[in-house]
Design a protein around this motif. Structure first.
Motif, PDB file in Angstrom:
ATOM      1  N   LEU A 178      -1.561   0.210   3.953  1.00  0.00           N
ATOM      2  CA  LEU A 178      -1.066  -1.040   4.508  1.00  0.00           C
ATOM      3  C   LEU A 178      -1.606  -1.214   5.914  1.00  0.00           C
ATOM      4  O   LEU A 178      -1.550  -0.295   6.732  1.00  0.00           O
ATOM      5  CB  LEU A 178       0.465  -1.031   4.549  1.00  0.00           C
ATOM      6  CG  LEU A 178       1.138  -2.305   5.090  1.00  0.00           C
ATOM      7  CD1 LEU A 178       0.925  -3.471   4.133  1.00  0.00           C
ATOM      8  CD2 LEU A 178       2.636  -2.063   5.316  1.00  0.00           C
TER       9      LEU A 178
ATOM     10  N   SER B  49       3.067  -3.899  -1.446  1.00  0.00           N
ATOM     11  CA  SER B  49       1.624  -3.721  -1.261  1.00  0.00           C
ATOM     12  C   SER B  49       1.292  -2.255  -1.026  1.00  0.00           C
ATOM     13  O   SER B  49       0.333  -1.722  -1.601  1.00  0.00           O
ATOM     14  CB  SER B  49       1.134  -4.569  -0.087  1.00  0.00           C
ATOM     15  OG  SER B  49      -0.249  -4.374   0.141  1.00  0.00           O
TER      16      SER B  49
ATOM     17  N   LYS C 230       7.236  -7.797   0.400  1.00  0.00           N
ATOM     18  CA  LYS C 230       5.847  -7.957  -0.008  1.00  0.00           C
ATOM     19  C   LYS C 230       4.981  -6.845   0.573  1.00  0.00           C
ATOM     20  O   LYS C 230       4.105  -6.294  -0.112  1.00  0.00           O
ATOM     21  CB  LYS C 230       5.324  -9.323   0.444  1.00  0.00           C
ATOM     22  CG  LYS C 230       3.888  -9.612   0.002  1.00  0.00           C
ATOM     23  CD  LYS C 230       3.463 -11.017   0.418  1.00  0.00           C
ATOM     24  CE  LYS C 230       2.031 -11.299  -0.046  1.00  0.00           C
ATOM     25  NZ  LYS C 230       1.602 -12.674   0.356  1.00  0.00           N
ATOM     26  N   GLN C 231       5.204  -6.505   1.836  1.00  0.00           N
ATOM     27  CA  GLN C 231       4.441  -5.420   2.467  1.00  0.00           C
ATOM     28  C   GLN C 231       4.749  -4.077   1.824  1.00  0.00           C
ATOM     29  O   GLN C 231       3.855  -3.266   1.571  1.00  0.00           O
ATOM     30  CB  GLN C 231       4.737  -5.368   3.969  1.00  0.00           C
ATOM     31  CG  GLN C 231       4.126  -6.490   4.779  1.00  0.00           C
ATOM     32  CD  GLN C 231       4.563  -6.458   6.222  1.00  0.00           C
ATOM     33  OE1 GLN C 231       5.763  -6.397   6.521  1.00  0.00           O
ATOM     34  NE2 GLN C 231       3.604  -6.491   7.139  1.00  0.00           N
TER      35      GLN C 231
ATOM     36  N   THR D 244       1.790  -0.283  -4.286  1.00  0.00           N
ATOM     37  CA  THR D 244       0.745  -0.545  -5.280  1.00  0.00           C
ATOM     38  C   THR D 244      -0.612   0.006  -4.855  1.00  0.00           C
ATOM     39  O   THR D 244      -1.302   0.667  -5.640  1.00  0.00           O
ATOM     40  CB  THR D 244       0.615  -2.061  -5.518  1.00  0.00           C
ATOM     41  OG1 THR D 244       1.865  -2.573  -5.991  1.00  0.00           O
ATOM     42  CG2 THR D 244      -0.484  -2.358  -6.539  1.00  0.00           C
ATOM     43  N   ASN D 245      -0.993  -0.259  -3.610  1.00  0.00           N
ATOM     44  CA  ASN D 245      -2.343   0.074  -3.147  1.00  0.00           C
ATOM     45  C   ASN D 245      -2.457   1.436  -2.479  1.00  0.00           C
ATOM     46  O   ASN D 245      -3.537   2.028  -2.440  1.00  0.00           O
ATOM     47  CB  ASN D 245      -2.828  -1.005  -2.176  1.00  0.00           C
ATOM     48  CG  ASN D 245      -2.965  -2.363  -2.836  1.00  0.00           C
ATOM     49  OD1 ASN D 245      -3.475  -2.475  -3.938  1.00  0.00           O
ATOM     50  ND2 ASN D 245      -2.482  -3.406  -2.165  1.00  0.00           N
TER      51      ASN D 245
END
Length: 260
Positions: free
Chosen positions: A17, A10, A6-7, A13-14
């Motif tokens: 972190l 993230s 999940k990290q 995608t973004n």
């Protein structure tokens, strides 16, 4: 430490972190105390607010370290440069073994510290600091590819009032034209198409010991410091070990540090 799927997703995608409370508070205090002494005495090499605001596009690419201390009169230090070689405490943080598996996951190969870029104690001094405009770090760097990630350590609380980082999620994957940047290669907020992108910005208050990882093509900025206390942060950059600096550019000026 190992990132979860999940990290990793993230970050993918973004483009950034947050690793909350990653660094020990005692280490943060030690780094800050040493940095404060260097800032007080303006130990070179440094960059001043005057240099930062006045730079042309070419000057930002070619600036040489260590000249700001020759300026006369009062200067506001924007950052301490070349911190890897300043103090063993700084060096040990940049070579931190706990974060190496994380960086390897994100980069997809062993990380290597690039001494040429970031490698700095960043400051926002009370009232005399300036705003940091929207930009992508990679526009000023010269490597074979963009597999580079910056490691930002908050040494104390960072908020909108004292200049916490702001990001535009996913902007590291966006394709921009040259016309969307101004003469200093800042992402222009005067253009309507840019304002729609900027409206997507996010920021998160940071606490002492928090670490933020962000991609070299992620658009980011920060307010000036409107509080009465200085904001002092630590940032360095790593690249994938196979990602070579372009010879003859500032990116190849200093020896690199492999983190195997």
């Amino acid at each position: 430490m190992i990132l979860t799927e999940k990290q990793l997703q993230s970050f993918e995608t973004n483009g950034f972190l947050l690793l909350p409370q990653f660094a020990d508070h005692e280490l943060c205090d030690t780094i800050k105390d040493i940095a404060a002494a260097h800032l007080k005495h303006k130990v070179p090499p440094i960059e001043t607010e005057m240099e930062y605001v006045g730079k042309t596009k070419e000057e930002r690419k070619l600036i040489s370290d260590g000249k700001a201390h020759l300026l006369e009169g009062q200067v506001t230090v924007r950052r301490l440069r070349q911190v890897y070689h300043r103090d063993i405490v700084f060096k040990r943080w940049m070579e931190n073994e706990k974060i190496r598996p994380v960086l390897k996951q994100i980069l997809g190969e062993n990380p290597t510290i690039t001494i040429s870029h970031h490698n700095s104690i960043m400051t926002k001094m009370p009232h005399t600091s300036t705003e940091t405009s929207w930009h992508q770090d990679f526009r000023y760097w010269h490597f074979e590819n963009d597999n580079l990630v910056s490691v930002w350590l908050a040494l104390d609380e960072e908020t909108a009032a004292n200049g916490v980082l702001e990001f535009i999620p996913g902007s590291h994957k966006m394709h921009f034209s040259v016309s969307q940047f101004d003469e200093k290669e800042y992402f222009s907020d005067a253009l309507e198409e840019n304002r729609e992108i900027i409206a997507q910005k996010v920021s998160y208050p940071l606490q002492k010991g928090d670490v933020v990882l962000f991609h070299c093509k992620l658009l980011h900025r920060a307010n000036k410091n409107s509080t009465d206390e200085p904001k002092i942060s630590f940032v360095y950059t790593v690249k994938g070990c196979s990602n070579k600096a372009i010879e003859g550019t500032r990116s190849s000026e200093f020896a690199e540090v492999p983190l195997n």
